[in-house]
Design a protein around this motif. Structure first.
Motif, PDB file in Angstrom:
ATOM      1  N   ALA A  10       0.807  -1.216   0.000  1.00  0.00           N
ATOM      2  CA  ALA A  10       0.000   0.000   0.000  1.00  0.00           C
ATOM      3  C   ALA A  10       0.842   1.269   0.000  1.00  0.00           C
ATOM      4  N   GLU A  11       2.046   1.207   0.558  1.00  0.00           N
ATOM      5  CA  GLU A  11       2.880   2.402   0.610  1.00  0.00           C
ATOM      6  C   GLU A  11       4.351   2.008   0.582  1.00  0.00           C
ATOM      7  N   LEU A  12       5.188   2.974   0.289  1.00  0.00           N
ATOM      8  CA  LEU A  12       6.628   2.768   0.286  1.00  0.00           C
ATOM      9  C   LEU A  12       7.221   3.375   1.547  1.00  0.00           C
ATOM     10  N   PRO A  13       8.175   2.690   2.177  1.00  0.00           N
ATOM     11  CA  PRO A  13       8.799   3.254   3.376  1.00  0.00           C
ATOM     12  C   PRO A  13       9.575   4.524   3.055  1.00  0.00           C
ATOM     13  N   SER A  14       9.605   5.434   4.007  1.00  0.00           N
ATOM     14  CA  SER A  14      10.247   6.726   3.776  1.00  0.00           C
ATOM     15  C   SER A  14      11.760   6.605   3.614  1.00  0.00           C
ATOM     16  N   ASP A  15      12.355   5.531   4.162  1.00  0.00           N
ATOM     17  CA  ASP A  15      13.806   5.366   4.056  1.00  0.00           C
ATOM     18  C   ASP A  15      14.218   4.422   2.926  1.00  0.00           C
ATOM     19  N   LEU A  16      13.286   4.098   2.030  1.00  0.00           N
ATOM     20  CA  LEU A  16      13.597   3.231   0.892  1.00  0.00           C
ATOM     21  C   LEU A  16      14.597   3.907  -0.039  1.00  0.00           C
ATOM     22  N   TYR A  17      15.612   3.149  -0.478  1.00  0.00           N
ATOM     23  CA  TYR A  17      16.541   3.648  -1.498  1.00  0.00           C
ATOM     24  C   TYR A  17      16.484   2.714  -2.706  1.00  0.00           C
ATOM     25  N   VAL A  18      16.260   3.295  -3.870  1.00  0.00           N
ATOM     26  CA  VAL A  18      16.272   2.541  -5.126  1.00  0.00           C
ATOM     27  C   VAL A  18      17.139   3.309  -6.113  1.00  0.00           C
ATOM     28  N   GLY A  19      18.134   2.639  -6.668  1.00  0.00           N
ATOM     29  CA  GLY A  19      19.050   3.299  -7.581  1.00  0.00           C
ATOM     30  C   GLY A  19      18.534   3.409  -9.000  1.00  0.00           C
ATOM     31  N   GLY A  20      17.549   2.584  -9.365  1.00  0.00           N
ATOM     32  CA  GLY A  20      17.005   2.602 -10.719  1.00  0.00           C
ATOM     33  C   GLY A  20      15.522   2.924 -10.718  1.00  0.00           C
ATOM     34  N   ASN A  21      14.761   2.235 -11.566  1.00  0.00           N
ATOM     35  CA  ASN A  21      13.324   2.468 -11.680  1.00  0.00           C
ATOM     36  C   ASN A  21      12.565   1.782 -10.543  1.00  0.00           C
ATOM     37  N   ILE A  22      11.387   2.316 -10.239  1.00  0.00           N
ATOM     38  CA  ILE A  22      10.435   1.665  -9.343  1.00  0.00           C
ATOM     39  C   ILE A  22       9.204   1.332 -10.176  1.00  0.00           C
ATOM     40  N   LEU A  23       8.909   0.044 -10.304  1.00  0.00           N
ATOM     41  CA  LEU A  23       7.827  -0.416 -11.164  1.00  0.00           C
ATOM     42  C   LEU A  23       6.733  -1.035 -10.300  1.00  0.00           C
ATOM     43  N   LEU A  24       5.584  -0.363 -10.234  1.00  0.00           N
ATOM     44  CA  LEU A  24       4.491  -0.747  -9.334  1.00  0.00           C
ATOM     45  C   LEU A  24       3.194  -1.019 -10.095  1.00  0.00           C
ATOM     46  N   LYS A  25       3.285  -1.355 -11.337  1.00  0.00           N
ATOM     47  CA  LYS A  25       2.094  -1.570 -12.175  1.00  0.00           C
ATOM     48  C   LYS A  25       1.138  -2.578 -11.533  1.00  0.00           C
ATOM     49  N   ASN A  26      -0.147  -2.247 -11.548  1.00  0.00           N
ATOM     50  CA  ASN A  26      -1.195  -3.140 -11.045  1.00  0.00           C
ATOM     51  C   ASN A  26      -1.019  -3.514  -9.573  1.00  0.00           C
ATOM     52  N   SER A  27      -0.313  -2.694  -8.815  1.00  0.00           N
ATOM     53  CA  SER A  27      -0.148  -2.955  -7.389  1.00  0.00           C
ATOM     54  C   SER A  27      -1.267  -2.265  -6.603  1.00  0.00           C
ATOM     55  N   TRP A  28      -1.273  -2.482  -5.277  1.00  0.00           N
ATOM     56  CA  TRP A  28      -2.270  -1.860  -4.401  1.00  0.00           C
ATOM     57  C   TRP A  28      -1.748  -0.563  -3.791  1.00  0.00           C
ATOM     58  N   ILE A  29      -0.749   0.021  -4.383  1.00  0.00           N
ATOM     59  CA  ILE A  29      -0.140   1.222  -3.814  1.00  0.00           C
ATOM     60  C   ILE A  29      -1.196   2.318  -3.648  1.00  0.00           C
ATOM     61  N   GLU A  30      -1.204   2.956  -2.469  1.00  0.00           N
ATOM     62  CA  GLU A  30      -2.180   3.995  -2.153  1.00  0.00           C
ATOM     63  C   GLU A  30      -1.547   5.374  -2.034  1.00  0.00           C
ATOM     64  N   ARG A  31      -0.275   5.417  -1.614  1.00  0.00           N
ATOM     65  CA  ARG A  31       0.375   6.701  -1.404  1.00  0.00           C
ATOM     66  C   ARG A  31       1.884   6.545  -1.501  1.00  0.00           C
ATOM     67  N   LEU A  32       2.527   7.673  -1.798  1.00  0.00           N
ATOM     68  CA  LEU A  32       3.977   7.756  -1.860  1.00  0.00           C
ATOM     69  C   LEU A  32       4.431   8.810  -0.854  1.00  0.00           C
ATOM     70  N   PRO A  33       5.636   8.694  -0.336  1.00  0.00           N
ATOM     71  CA  PRO A  33       6.109   9.674   0.660  1.00  0.00           C
ATOM     72  C   PRO A  33       6.264  11.067   0.061  1.00  0.00           C
ATOM     73  N   ASP A  34       5.987  12.087   0.871  1.00  0.00           N
ATOM     74  CA  ASP A  34       6.228  13.460   0.441  1.00  0.00           C
ATOM     75  C   ASP A  34       7.726  13.670   0.189  1.00  0.00           C
ATOM     76  N   ASN A  35       8.013  14.553  -0.758  1.00  0.00           N
ATOM     77  CA  ASN A  35       9.398  14.943  -1.074  1.00  0.00           C
ATOM     78  C   ASN A  35      10.252  13.750  -1.499  1.00  0.00           C
ATOM     79  N   MET A  36       9.639  12.775  -2.105  1.00  0.00           N
ATOM     80  CA  MET A  36      10.365  11.591  -2.550  1.00  0.00           C
ATOM     81  C   MET A  36      11.199  11.914  -3.793  1.00  0.00           C
ATOM     82  N   VAL A  37      12.433  11.447  -3.806  1.00  0.00           N
ATOM     83  CA  VAL A  37      13.318  11.632  -4.947  1.00  0.00           C
ATOM     84  C   VAL A  37      13.633  10.264  -5.543  1.00  0.00           C
ATOM     85  N   LEU A  38      13.304  10.065  -6.809  1.00  0.00           N
ATOM     86  CA  LEU A  38      13.544   8.796  -7.489  1.00  0.00           C
ATOM     87  C   LEU A  38      14.710   8.948  -8.452  1.00  0.00           C
ATOM     88  N   ASN A  39      15.654   8.027  -8.370  1.00  0.00           N
ATOM     89  CA  ASN A  39      16.834   8.079  -9.233  1.00  0.00           C
ATOM     90  C   ASN A  39      16.563   7.589 -10.647  1.00  0.00           C
TER      91      ASN A  39
END
Length: 325
Positions: free
Chosen positions: A167-196
């Motif tokens: 449903a959500e991504l942890p605020s301390d998650l680090y991903v160096g490439g893409n984040i692929l969440l197609k067809n997931s149950w994701i409900e929200r993303l952290p504020d001020n999130m920076v994706l590499n």
């Protein structure tokens, strides 16, 4: 039928040190087996590894009956156990390249697991990942039972978590490439999130808005998503794909550093100050050439239903306006 050591040596001699077992009736490997190259024992009846077993390169038991692995196993290359009967990985497993364990019964990752390449666990029974887990390349957990990502998770490559109940991504998650969440149950993303890299939230039903301060260095994919609008302060470094989404409007002064596709959405007008460095694609919209904003800038083509317009024919273009083709 057990493979003899003499037969194994003969096969390796004919295959430049690689042991390729083509006989599906083989049930056992010989003791004291040393393979100078790769071992391929796919679709065999082998259930476990022999004693004093050493392979200097990659190992594949895909589609075999392999059901158990010894603790402290080291694989010097890729390790493929796709569609085997493995239900758990051994303690202190080390894989120096990629681990592929798709379509297995694995529920948890063991203590001491070290994979220096990518980890593929799609279509497994995986329930959770350990806290402070690091994937040294990409991590794929699509179609699993994972419903929450752990604290301290680091993925140095791409994170693939499609068709999962996260449903959500942890605020301390680090991903160096893409984040692929197609067809997931994701409900929200952290504020001020920076994706590499890029972000794919296509066909997600529960995510209706993006957070403030979101910065995406790659693309944004939101095909068929339930987003109504993009936040005014969003920054996207690549193309934006919004076709067939619920998007109704775009923010003013949006700059798109690649393509922008808003086909078959509810958008009825373009915002002021829109800059698209690639193509602007607007199939299936009630927008005509006559109502395009005068300050619209498009680096390549404008593609509309039954009409293609060269960007230079209608847009104010600056000499320093970069093109992405």
């Amino acid at each position: 039928m057990k493979l003899t050591l003499e037969k194994a040596k003969d096969i390796m001699k004919q295959n430049n040190g690689n042991l390729v077992i083509n006989d599906p009736n083989i049930t056992e490997l010989p003791e004291n087996l040393i393979v100078d190259g790769e071992l391929e024992a796919e679709s065999t009846l082998i259930e476990k590894l022999p004693e004093n077993f050493k392979v200097k390169k990659s190992i594949s038991f895909a589609h075999s009956r392999l059901s158990e692995l010894p603790d402290n196993l080291t694989v010097n290359g890729d390790f493929s156990i796709d569609k085997t009967r493995i239900s758990k990985l051994p303690k202190n497993l080390t894989v120096n390249e990629d681990l592929s364990a798709n379509y297995t019964g694995i529920k948890y990752l063991p203590e001491g697991l070290c994979v220096k390449g990518s980890i593929h666990l799609d279509e497994t029974k995986l329930r959770k990942l350990p806290d402070n887990f690091t994937a040294h390349n990409s991590l794929s957990i699509s179609h699993t039972d994972v419903s929450e990502l752990p604290k301290g998770l680091k993925v140095m490559g791409t994170l693939v978590a499609e068709y999962v109940r996260i449903a959500e991504l942890p605020s301390d998650l680090y991903v160096g490439g893409n984040i692929l969440l197609k067809n997931s149950w994701i409900e929200r993303l952290p504020d001020n999130m920076v994706l590499n890299g890029g972000l794919d939230i296509s066909y997600t039903e529960k995510l209706t808005k993006l957070p403030k301060g979101l910065k995406i260095k790659g693309f944004l994919g939101a095909l068929g998503a339930n987003l109504v609008e993009l936040p005014p302060d969003i920054e996207i470094g690549g193309s934006i794909y919004l076709q067939e989404s619920k998007i109704e409007r775009l923010p003013d002064n949006l700059t798109v550093n690649g393509k922008l596709d808003i086909s078959f959405t509810s958008i009825t007008s373009l915002p002021k100050g829109l800059k698209v460095k690639g193509s602007l694609i607007m199939n299936g919209l009630n927008i005509t050439k006559a109502v395009l904003p005068k300050d619209l800038q498009v680096g390549d083509k404008i593609i509309m239903s039954e009409e293609t317009i060269e960007g230079s024919s209608i847009c104010n273009r600056k000499n320093d306006f970069l093109l992405e083709r």
